[in-house]
Every structure is written in structure tokens, then in C-alpha cells.
Design a protein around this motif. Structure first.
Motif, short mmCIF file in Angstrom:
data_model
loop_
_atom_site.label_atom_id
_atom_site.label_comp_id
_atom_site.label_asym_id
_atom_site.label_seq_id
_atom_site.Cartn_x
_atom_site.Cartn_y
_atom_site.Cartn_z
N PHE A 106 -11.18 8.88 0.47
CA PHE A 106 -10.25 9.57 1.23
C PHE A 106 -9.63 10.78 0.38
O PHE A 106 -9.03 10.76 -0.72
CB PHE A 106 -8.74 8.46 1.68
N TYR B 68 0.87 -1.18 -0.08
CA TYR B 68 -0.24 0.08 0.18
C TYR B 68 0.94 1.28 -0.03
O TYR B 68 0.35 2.20 -0.79
CB TYR B 68 -1.03 0.01 1.12
N TYR C 132 -10.07 9.21 12.64
CA TYR C 132 -10.95 10.38 11.97
C TYR C 132 -11.00 11.28 13.18
O TYR C 132 -11.21 10.97 14.34
CB TYR C 132 -12.31 10.16 11.30
N ALA D 48 -8.98 3.47 10.23
CA ALA D 48 -8.60 4.94 9.93
C ALA D 48 -8.93 5.87 10.89
O ALA D 48 -10.18 6.01 11.06
CB ALA D 48 -8.97 5.40 8.36
N LEU E 100 -3.18 8.61 3.20
CA LEU E 100 -2.86 8.41 4.61
C LEU E 100 -1.66 7.44 4.66
O LEU E 100 -1.24 6.55 4.02
CB LEU E 100 -4.05 7.47 5.13
N PHE F 19 -8.00 -2.47 7.79
CA PHE F 19 -7.24 -1.40 8.50
C PHE F 19 -8.29 -0.49 9.34
O PHE F 19 -9.26 -0.33 8.63
CB PHE F 19 -6.50 -0.49 7.41
N PRO G 78 -3.06 -1.36 10.67
CA PRO G 78 -3.50 -2.58 10.18
C PRO G 78 -3.77 -3.44 11.24
O PRO G 78 -3.11 -3.56 12.57
CB PRO G 78 -2.12 -3.06 9.72
N PHE H 299 -8.37 4.73 -3.64
CA PHE H 299 -8.60 4.67 -2.42
C PHE H 299 -10.12 5.85 -2.42
O PHE H 299 -9.88 7.03 -2.06
CB PHE H 299 -7.65 5.37 -1.57
N GLY I 299 -2.46 7.94 10.64
CA GLY I 299 -2.44 6.78 9.47
C GLY I 299 -3.10 5.62 9.67
O GLY I 299 -3.83 5.56 10.82
N LEU I 300 -3.16 4.79 8.68
CA LEU I 300 -3.91 3.68 8.74
C LEU I 300 -3.17 2.67 9.65
O LEU I 300 -2.12 2.46 9.77
CB LEU I 300 -4.07 3.00 7.28
N PHE J 14 1.14 5.08 7.32
CA PHE J 14 1.33 3.81 8.17
C PHE J 14 2.18 4.24 9.30
O PHE J 14 3.24 4.81 9.09
CB PHE J 14 1.40 2.78 7.12
#
Length: 50
Positions: free
Chosen positions: A21, A8, A50, A48, A25, A46, A35, A18, A32-33, A27
Motif C-alpha cells: 500500500f 488498525y 482500487y 480495498a 487507507l 477487508f 471490513p 501494510f 478506504g478499507l 476506514f
């Protein structure tokens, strides 16, 4: 999961790849995302923030 994150990160970020979005974003960063898990069918999940 690490391989998925790397894939990704190397992916070209766009609305097509994506949807929904506004901006890329990362990781591992606070915004960030995150996992969470992989399924037996190869999907990845994942979170996300907000």
C-alpha cells in the motif's frame, strides 16, 4: 469487527505493517478499507477499492 477497525486505525502505517500500500487507507471513506468478515481463527478480511 469494530475492535479490529479501531486497532488498525491506531496502528502505525508503514511498508512493514501494510506491504504493497502506497499510502494509509482509512476506514469508512469511499477510498478506504471495507471490513467484510472475521474468521474463527482471528483473521480479518477487508476489501480495498482500487
Amino acid at each position: 469487527m469494530r475492535e479490529t477497525v479501531v486497532a488498525y486505525e491506531d496502528c502505525e502505517f508503514s511498508e512493514e505493517n501494510f506491504p504493497g500500500f502506497r499510502e494509509p487507507l482509512g476506514f469508512g471513506a469511499p477510498d478506504g478499507l471495507i471490513p467484510v468478515l472475521s474468521t474463527a481463527h482471528g483473521e480479518s478480511v477487508f476489501l480495498a477499492p482500487y
